[in-house]
Scaffold this motif. Structure first.
Motif, mmCIF file in Angstrom:
data_model
loop_
_atom_site.group_PDB
_atom_site.id
_atom_site.type_symbol
_atom_site.label_atom_id
_atom_site.label_comp_id
_atom_site.label_asym_id
_atom_site.label_seq_id
_atom_site.Cartn_x
_atom_site.Cartn_y
_atom_site.Cartn_z
ATOM 1 N N UNK A 18 0.830 -1.200 0.000
ATOM 2 C CA UNK A 18 0.000 0.000 0.000
ATOM 3 C C UNK A 18 0.872 1.261 0.000
ATOM 4 N N UNK A 19 1.944 1.254 0.770
ATOM 5 C CA UNK A 19 2.844 2.410 0.813
ATOM 6 C C UNK A 19 3.492 2.639 -0.549
ATOM 7 N N UNK A 20 3.944 1.573 -1.186
ATOM 8 C CA UNK A 20 4.561 1.688 -2.506
ATOM 9 C C UNK A 20 3.539 2.150 -3.535
ATOM 10 N N UNK A 21 2.330 1.580 -3.474
ATOM 11 C CA UNK A 21 1.291 1.993 -4.425
ATOM 12 C C UNK A 21 0.971 3.474 -4.279
ATOM 13 N N UNK A 22 0.864 3.952 -3.036
ATOM 14 C CA UNK A 22 0.578 5.367 -2.820
ATOM 15 C C UNK A 22 1.711 6.249 -3.294
ATOM 16 N N UNK A 23 2.941 5.909 -2.905
ATOM 17 C CA UNK A 23 4.061 6.787 -3.255
ATOM 18 C C UNK A 23 4.280 6.818 -4.764
ATOM 19 N N UNK A 24 4.170 5.684 -5.425
ATOM 20 C CA UNK A 24 4.308 5.657 -6.885
ATOM 21 C C UNK A 24 3.190 6.408 -7.583
ATOM 22 N N UNK A 25 1.967 6.262 -7.064
ATOM 23 C CA UNK A 25 0.822 6.945 -7.668
ATOM 24 C C UNK A 25 0.935 8.463 -7.513
ATOM 25 N N UNK A 26 1.226 8.917 -6.305
ATOM 26 C CA UNK A 26 1.328 10.360 -6.067
ATOM 27 C C UNK A 26 2.469 10.957 -6.890
ATOM 28 N N UNK A 27 3.636 10.325 -6.838
ATOM 29 C CA UNK A 27 4.774 10.837 -7.606
ATOM 30 C C UNK A 27 4.478 10.795 -9.106
ATOM 31 N N UNK A 28 3.854 9.732 -9.573
ATOM 32 C CA UNK A 28 3.525 9.610 -10.996
ATOM 33 C C UNK A 28 2.545 10.667 -11.463
ATOM 34 N N UNK A 29 1.540 10.942 -10.650
ATOM 35 C CA UNK A 29 0.548 11.965 -11.014
ATOM 36 C C UNK A 29 1.187 13.358 -11.012
ATOM 37 N N UNK A 30 1.914 13.674 -9.950
ATOM 38 C CA UNK A 30 2.540 14.993 -9.883
ATOM 39 C C UNK A 30 3.565 15.185 -10.999
ATOM 40 N N UNK A 31 4.333 14.150 -11.287
ATOM 41 C CA UNK A 31 5.322 14.207 -12.361
ATOM 42 C C UNK A 31 4.646 14.410 -13.715
ATOM 43 N N UNK A 32 3.556 13.699 -13.952
ATOM 44 C CA UNK A 32 2.877 13.839 -15.244
ATOM 45 C C UNK A 32 2.236 15.217 -15.386
ATOM 46 N N UNK A 33 1.678 15.757 -14.308
ATOM 47 C CA UNK A 33 1.114 17.114 -14.367
ATOM 48 C C UNK A 33 2.198 18.138 -14.683
ATOM 49 N N UNK A 34 3.339 18.011 -14.017
ATOM 50 C CA UNK A 34 4.446 18.929 -14.290
ATOM 51 C C UNK A 34 4.920 18.779 -15.734
ATOM 52 N N UNK A 35 5.044 17.538 -16.186
ATOM 53 C CA UNK A 35 5.484 17.299 -17.559
ATOM 54 C C UNK A 35 4.543 17.901 -18.586
#
Length: 167
Positions: A18-35
């Motif tokens: 669950x921790x990995x899923x959350x951290x990957x999801x949050x980082x992935x979403x924020x990274x894609x928005x910035x990109x």
């Protein structure tokens, strides 16, 4: 940290997955928005074109004309990378005391490391469309990876390992 618990609805039933899923999801979403924002400003690309551009890493320039399939593959590749970097940090955290002691600094440095590895060691060996080096784009990319990728991964991992996920 209590605000983060409310935001992410962490519970006592938190697991490493669950921790990995959350951290990957949050980082992935924020990274894609910035990109999406940065690539619109620098290159006039829309969000679908940004995802197609990511797919060029595997498929080359033809991915830019690949339609929905390349958009979905770009999204998939993007989140695979986000989850890989989340897993690496999660596994390293209990082994490296510095990550436990300096969460924010570690996240910032990790984000810098992610940008360096991707841009200097991985992307040159992919089919991504090559472009001239742009110092301002590099600085923007470094800052967004430090703040929007490294820091969320570090904070979410820290919350898990310090047992701060409570009702």
């Amino acid at each position: 940290m209590a605000q983060l618990n409310v935001l992410f609805n962490f519970t006592k039933s938190a697991t490493p997955l669950k921790a990995i899923l959350w951290s990957g999801l949050v980082a992935g979403i924020l990274d894609s928005l910035a990109g999406v924002i940065v690539y619109y400003i620098y290159f006039g690309m829309n969000p679908f074109q940004v995802l197609q551009f990511i797919a060029t890493g595997v498929h080359g320039p033809s991915a830019m004309e690949g339609g929905v399939r390349m958009i979905l593959e770009g999204l998939l590749y993007h989140f695979i990378i986000a989850y890989v970097v989340a897993i690496i940090y999660f596994v390293a955290y209990p082994k490296l005391k510095v990550l436990q002691k300096f969460t924010l600094s570690s996240g910032l440095i990790y984000g810098l490391g992610i940008w360096l590895v991707m841009n200097l060691l991985i992307l040159p060996y992919t089919n991504v469309i090559k472009s001239p080096f742009d110092l301002s784009l590099a600085i923007v990319g470094i800052v967004w990876h430090m703040i929007l990728v490294g820091v969320p991964i570090a904070i979410i991992t820290d919350l898990f390992y310090k047992n701060l996920w409570k009702d």
